[in-house]
Design a protein around this motif. Structure first.
Motif, PDB file in Angstrom:
ATOM      1  N   THR A  45      26.635  17.909  46.140  1.00 15.64           N
ATOM      2  CA  THR A  45      27.381  17.902  44.989  1.00 15.64           C
ATOM      3  C   THR A  45      28.658  19.003  44.902  1.00 15.64           C
ATOM      4  OG1 THR A  45      27.041  18.339  42.382  1.00 15.64           O
ATOM      5  CG2 THR A  45      25.997  19.895  43.751  1.00 15.64           C
ATOM      6  N   THR A  46      29.051  19.446  43.727  1.00 17.44           N
ATOM      7  CA  THR A  46      30.256  20.515  43.806  1.00 17.44           C
ATOM      8  C   THR A  46      29.871  21.662  42.860  1.00 17.44           C
ATOM      9  OG1 THR A  46      31.728  19.269  42.051  1.00 17.44           O
ATOM     10  CG2 THR A  46      31.947  18.945  44.378  1.00 17.44           C
ATOM     11  N   ALA A  47      30.342  22.649  43.008  1.00 15.66           N
ATOM     12  CA  ALA A  47      30.079  23.799  42.127  1.00 15.66           C
ATOM     13  C   ALA A  47      31.709  24.640  42.150  1.00 15.66           C
ATOM     14  CB  ALA A  47      29.266  24.736  42.659  1.00 15.66           C
ATOM     15  N   SER A  48      31.706  25.471  41.219  1.00 16.72           N
ATOM     16  CA  SER A  48      32.728  26.297  41.000  1.00 16.72           C
ATOM     17  C   SER A  48      32.604  27.840  40.925  1.00 16.72           C
ATOM     18  CB  SER A  48      33.630  25.892  39.575  1.00 16.72           C
ATOM     19  OG  SER A  48      32.858  26.213  38.538  1.00 16.72           O
ATOM     20  N   GLY A  49      33.388  28.693  41.312  1.00 16.34           N
ATOM     21  CA  GLY A  49      33.250  30.053  41.161  1.00 16.34           C
ATOM     22  C   GLY A  49      34.361  30.958  40.965  1.00 16.34           C
ATOM     23  N   LEU A  50      34.398  32.180  40.883  1.00 18.25           N
ATOM     24  CA  LEU A  50      35.464  33.132  40.668  1.00 18.25           C
ATOM     25  C   LEU A  50      35.685  33.952  42.109  1.00 18.25           C
ATOM     26  CD1 LEU A  50      37.797  34.327  38.844  1.00 18.25           C
ATOM     27  CD2 LEU A  50      35.723  36.006  38.220  1.00 18.25           C
ATOM     28  N   LEU A  51      36.986  33.974  42.526  1.00 12.91           N
ATOM     29  CA  LEU A  51      37.065  34.980  43.639  1.00 12.91           C
ATOM     30  C   LEU A  51      38.248  35.678  43.221  1.00 12.91           C
ATOM     31  CD1 LEU A  51      37.554  35.729  46.908  1.00 12.91           C
ATOM     32  CD2 LEU A  51      39.106  34.020  47.008  1.00 12.91           C
ATOM     33  N   VAL A  52      38.269  37.225  43.469  1.00 14.45           N
ATOM     34  CA  VAL A  52      38.957  37.988  42.914  1.00 14.45           C
ATOM     35  C   VAL A  52      39.474  38.915  44.238  1.00 14.45           C
ATOM     36  CG1 VAL A  52      39.674  39.914  41.266  1.00 14.45           C
ATOM     37  CG2 VAL A  52      38.036  38.084  40.712  1.00 14.45           C
ATOM     38  N   LEU A  53      40.953  38.779  44.402  1.00 19.43           N
ATOM     39  CA  LEU A  53      41.158  39.748  45.623  1.00 19.43           C
ATOM     40  C   LEU A  53      42.063  40.867  44.964  1.00 19.43           C
ATOM     41  CD1 LEU A  53      42.630  36.730  47.937  1.00 19.43           C
ATOM     42  CD2 LEU A  53      40.208  38.061  47.731  1.00 19.43           C
ATOM     43  N   PRO A  54      41.924  42.011  45.567  1.00 12.97           N
ATOM     44  CA  PRO A  54      42.835  43.263  45.441  1.00 12.97           C
ATOM     45  C   PRO A  54      44.227  42.824  45.779  1.00 12.97           C
ATOM     46  CG  PRO A  54      41.341  43.768  47.615  1.00 12.97           C
ATOM     47  CD  PRO A  54      41.049  42.508  47.026  1.00 12.97           C
ATOM     48  N   ARG A  55      45.059  43.593  45.149  1.00  6.81           N
ATOM     49  CA  ARG A  55      46.588  43.662  45.745  1.00  6.81           C
ATOM     50  C   ARG A  55      46.910  44.749  46.470  1.00  6.81           C
ATOM     51  NH1 ARG A  55      49.577  40.051  42.669  1.00  6.81           N
ATOM     52  NH2 ARG A  55      51.444  41.472  42.696  1.00  6.81           N
ATOM     53  N   SER A  56      45.992  44.845  47.453  1.00 11.72           N
ATOM     54  CA  SER A  56      46.249  45.942  48.449  1.00 11.72           C
ATOM     55  C   SER A  56      46.819  45.689  49.717  1.00 11.72           C
ATOM     56  CB  SER A  56      44.840  46.545  48.766  1.00 11.72           C
ATOM     57  OG  SER A  56      44.053  45.507  49.399  1.00 11.72           O
ATOM     58  N   ARG A  57      47.216  46.360  50.539  1.00  6.70           N
ATOM     59  CA  ARG A  57      47.782  46.155  51.919  1.00  6.70           C
ATOM     60  C   ARG A  57      46.590  45.878  52.946  1.00  6.70           C
ATOM     61  NH1 ARG A  57      52.644  50.614  52.470  1.00  6.70           N
ATOM     62  NH2 ARG A  57      53.762  49.871  50.523  1.00  6.70           N
ATOM     63  N   GLU A  58      45.453  45.681  52.678  1.00  5.11           N
ATOM     64  CA  GLU A  58      44.262  45.454  53.717  1.00  5.11           C
ATOM     65  C   GLU A  58      44.338  43.960  53.935  1.00  5.11           C
ATOM     66  OE1 GLU A  58      42.232  47.492  55.322  1.00  5.11           O
ATOM     67  OE2 GLU A  58      43.025  49.192  54.363  1.00  5.11           O
ATOM     68  N   HIS A  59      44.238  43.707  55.176  1.00  4.09           N
ATOM     69  CA  HIS A  59      44.290  42.360  55.660  1.00  4.09           C
ATOM     70  C   HIS A  59      42.793  41.797  55.699  1.00  4.09           C
ATOM     71  CE1 HIS A  59      45.286  38.642  57.591  1.00  4.09           C
ATOM     72  NE2 HIS A  59      44.313  38.784  58.635  1.00  4.09           N
ATOM     73  N   VAL A 102      33.501  38.108  45.058  1.00  4.35           N
ATOM     74  CA  VAL A 102      33.136  36.475  44.826  1.00  4.35           C
ATOM     75  C   VAL A 102      31.953  36.279  43.978  1.00  4.35           C
ATOM     76  CG1 VAL A 102      32.000  34.430  46.315  1.00  4.35           C
ATOM     77  CG2 VAL A 102      33.529  36.173  47.444  1.00  4.35           C
ATOM     78  N   ALA A 103      32.307  35.417  42.939  1.00  8.60           N
ATOM     79  CA  ALA A 103      31.058  35.253  41.686  1.00  8.60           C
ATOM     80  C   ALA A 103      30.872  33.877  41.669  1.00  8.60           C
ATOM     81  CB  ALA A 103      31.547  36.054  40.561  1.00  8.60           C
ATOM     82  N   PRO A 104      29.773  33.274  42.131  1.00  9.28           N
ATOM     83  CA  PRO A 104      29.495  31.936  41.830  1.00  9.28           C
ATOM     84  C   PRO A 104      29.027  31.741  40.247  1.00  9.28           C
ATOM     85  CG  PRO A 104      27.770  32.902  43.006  1.00  9.28           C
ATOM     86  CD  PRO A 104      28.823  34.062  43.045  1.00  9.28           C
ATOM     87  N   ASP A 105      29.392  30.594  39.892  1.00 11.20           N
ATOM     88  CA  ASP A 105      29.149  29.759  38.633  1.00 11.20           C
ATOM     89  C   ASP A 105      27.741  29.562  38.637  1.00 11.20           C
ATOM     90  OD1 ASP A 105      31.776  30.458  37.709  1.00 11.20           O
ATOM     91  OD2 ASP A 105      32.419  28.393  37.836  1.00 11.20           O
ATOM     92  N   TYR A 106      27.203  28.960  39.653  1.00 14.82           N
ATOM     93  CA  TYR A 106      25.987  28.429  39.850  1.00 14.82           C
ATOM     94  C   TYR A 106      26.301  26.827  39.639  1.00 14.82           C
ATOM     95  CZ  TYR A 106      24.055  33.238  39.018  1.00 14.82           C
ATOM     96  OH  TYR A 106      23.728  34.468  38.896  1.00 14.82           O
ATOM     97  N   LEU A 107      25.014  26.205  39.878  1.00 14.67           N
ATOM     98  CA  LEU A 107      25.238  24.737  39.453  1.00 14.67           C
ATOM     99  C   LEU A 107      25.335  24.304  37.999  1.00 14.67           C
ATOM    100  CD1 LEU A 107      22.766  23.183  42.044  1.00 14.67           C
ATOM    101  CD2 LEU A 107      25.222  23.477  42.439  1.00 14.67           C
ATOM    102  N   GLY A 108      26.150  23.540  37.653  1.00 15.81           N
ATOM    103  CA  GLY A 108      26.292  23.053  36.319  1.00 15.81           C
ATOM    104  C   GLY A 108      26.874  23.630  35.278  1.00 15.81           C
ATOM    105  N   LEU A 109      27.481  24.576  35.806  1.00 17.47           N
ATOM    106  CA  LEU A 109      28.310  25.725  34.807  1.00 17.47           C
ATOM    107  C   LEU A 109      29.724  25.815  35.461  1.00 17.47           C
ATOM    108  CD1 LEU A 109      25.632  28.726  34.273  1.00 17.47           C
ATOM    109  CD2 LEU A 109      26.370  26.701  32.922  1.00 17.47           C
ATOM    110  N   GLY A 110      30.960  26.391  34.716  1.00 18.02           N
ATOM    111  CA  GLY A 110      32.249  26.208  35.116  1.00 18.02           C
ATOM    112  C   GLY A 110      32.623  24.688  35.023  1.00 18.02           C
ATOM    113  N   THR A 111      33.144  24.245  36.257  1.00 17.90           N
ATOM    114  CA  THR A 111      33.406  23.040  36.257  1.00 17.90           C
ATOM    115  C   THR A 111      32.462  22.175  37.208  1.00 17.90           C
ATOM    116  OG1 THR A 111      34.579  23.234  38.566  1.00 17.90           O
ATOM    117  CG2 THR A 111      35.740  23.414  36.532  1.00 17.90           C
ATOM    118  N   GLY A 112      31.324  22.463  37.480  1.00 15.51           N
ATOM    119  CA  GLY A 112      30.179  21.771  38.301  1.00 15.51           C
ATOM    120  C   GLY A 112      29.783  20.628  37.343  1.00 15.51           C
ATOM    121  N   PRO A 113      29.282  19.443  38.036  1.00 17.48           N
ATOM    122  CA  PRO A 113      28.731  18.482  37.147  1.00 17.48           C
ATOM    123  C   PRO A 113      27.281  18.626  36.932  1.00 17.48           C
ATOM    124  CG  PRO A 113      28.818  18.005  39.414  1.00 17.48           C
ATOM    125  CD  PRO A 113      29.581  19.234  39.418  1.00 17.48           C
ATOM    126  N   GLY A 114      26.567  18.011  35.968  1.00 19.02           N
ATOM    127  CA  GLY A 114      25.112  17.879  35.653  1.00 19.02           C
ATOM    128  C   GLY A 114      24.714  19.246  35.014  1.00 19.02           C
TER     129      GLY A 114
END
Length: 365
Positions: A45-59, A102-114
């Motif tokens: 199946t598929t799931a969605s989640g939120l990724l947030v990155l700092p606007r820092s110089r760290e690679h 990294v913040a997962p939506d879990y299954l069936g939330l966000g854009t995840g089906p079902g």
């Protein structure tokens, strides 16, 4: 998704939400990831989640995985937030402090089906681990890379999800990532012996008890066949409407309006008996869920909780601490006091816990 270009933008957004902005160091950029995972039966199946990155110089970035609390409306998931809100604020906090959040939506939330399999530990774990993998695959497009170490946290429902992910990482289920620390907040770690008794005996907030009991029966019936007909466990007129309320398309306001204010008005005698004395597949499933603290972490563990939490009985944290101790682990229990968010200590513990945990994680270098 969206950007908060400067730390001042982040601080203003967190302040407006009621979260502590004291650790904001960088602006952030947020993205919704849609990725492949598996459902509770192991099917693709598929799931969605939120990724947030700092606007820092760290690679190379250290990663924080944050698992959110209970939601039934699919648009209340972290990646669905158009602006910083209660559900997305922790990820924004960690990213602004310099982590890849990294913040997962879990299954069936966000854009995840079902439908969302609420409190299903196995699918929470796989959705969380696969979200980490998706984030690792995505960040090179932004000229960044995720390091090996993952700091794991989560609130309420997400506390169990966090513990599940932590176990998976320690077991080596992914060859790249390794567990660095675990910090769950206000979890329902022992449903059978702590949370369900408190829901039924009036120890917790009456309306919250109604919503959790209803969600538990409906969601677990889909997974474990708890009843043949809702009339067996739910009183009229709710027996005819309750399952539809938890279909992912109804808002929290609709849930409040469509459910009674007391557990006695919700459950039939059989409904009470089902929750007081689980048997068969339900009892077996609870043993799995309630074993979430029965392991031996080889990393620092802190359990965070507010006093007199009105939604997650404090006995849950006590039982988790005892289970870890029985496995030779001396977890630190952090008393968050009596934080308040919109009249709720439970929600307040997410705010206070985030503020405490981001500082602890930042010290673990």
């Amino acid at each position: 998704m969206s950007k908060l270009p400067t730390k001042q933008d982040v601080a203003a957004a967190l302040d407006a939400t009621g979260f502590d902005a004291g650790t904001a160091r960088f602006g952030v950029a947020a993205y919704r990831l849609v990725y492949r995972t598996v459902d509770p039966a192991g099917r693709p199946t598929t799931a969605s989640g939120l990724l947030v990155l700092p606007r820092s110089r760290e690679h190379h970035l250290r990663t924080v995985s944050f698992a959110h609390g209970t939601a039934s409306y699919r648009s209340d998931a972290p990646s669905s937030m158009d602006k910083v809100g209660f559900v997305s604020a922790p990820a924004i906090t960690y990213a602004s402090a310099g982590f890849a959040a990294v913040a997962p939506d879990y299954l069936g939330l966000g854009t995840g089906p079902g439908l969302h399999p609420w409190m299903d530990l196995a699918s929470e774990t796989t959705a969380s681990l696969d979200m980490l993998r998706a984030a690792r695959a995505f960040v090179p497009r932004m000229g960044r890379a995720l390091g090996h170490d993952v700091l794991v946290t989560g609130f309420s429902q997400g506390a169990s999800a966090a513990m599940g992910l932590a176990q998976s990482l320690q077991a080596g289920d992914d060859r790249w990532f390794r567990l660095e620390a675990v910090a769950p907040v206000s979890g329902a770690y022992d449903f059978r012996n702590a949370e369900l008794p408190a829901l039924l005996n009036g120890s917790l907030d009456p309306k919250a008890s109604v919503l959790y009991a209803a969600y538990f029966l409906v969601a677990w019936n889909r997974l474990h066949h708890v009843y043949d007909s809702p009339t067996e466990v739910f009183q009229a007129p709710y027996d005819g409407t309750i399952e539809a309320l938890f279909d992912g398309s109804h808002t929290g306001r609709q849930l409040f309006a469509g459910t009674p204010n007391t557990i006695n008005a919700l459950l039939t005698p059989r409904g009470f008996d089902t929750l007081r004395h689980p048997t068969g597949r339900l009892a077996a499933a609870l043993r799995v869920a309630d074993g979430i603290c029965a392991w031996t972490p080889r990393v620092p563990v802190r359990l965070y909780a507010a006093r007199a939490d009105e939604q997650a009985a404090n006995a849950n944290t006590d039982h988790c601490e005892a289970a870890l101790q029985s496995h030779g682990v001396g977890a630190t229990v952090v008393d968050l006091g009596t934080p308040d968010f919109e009249g709720s200590r439970h929600l307040g513990s997410n705010v206070a816990g985030t503020a405490a945990i981001v500082r602890w994680f930042s010290q673990l270098r």
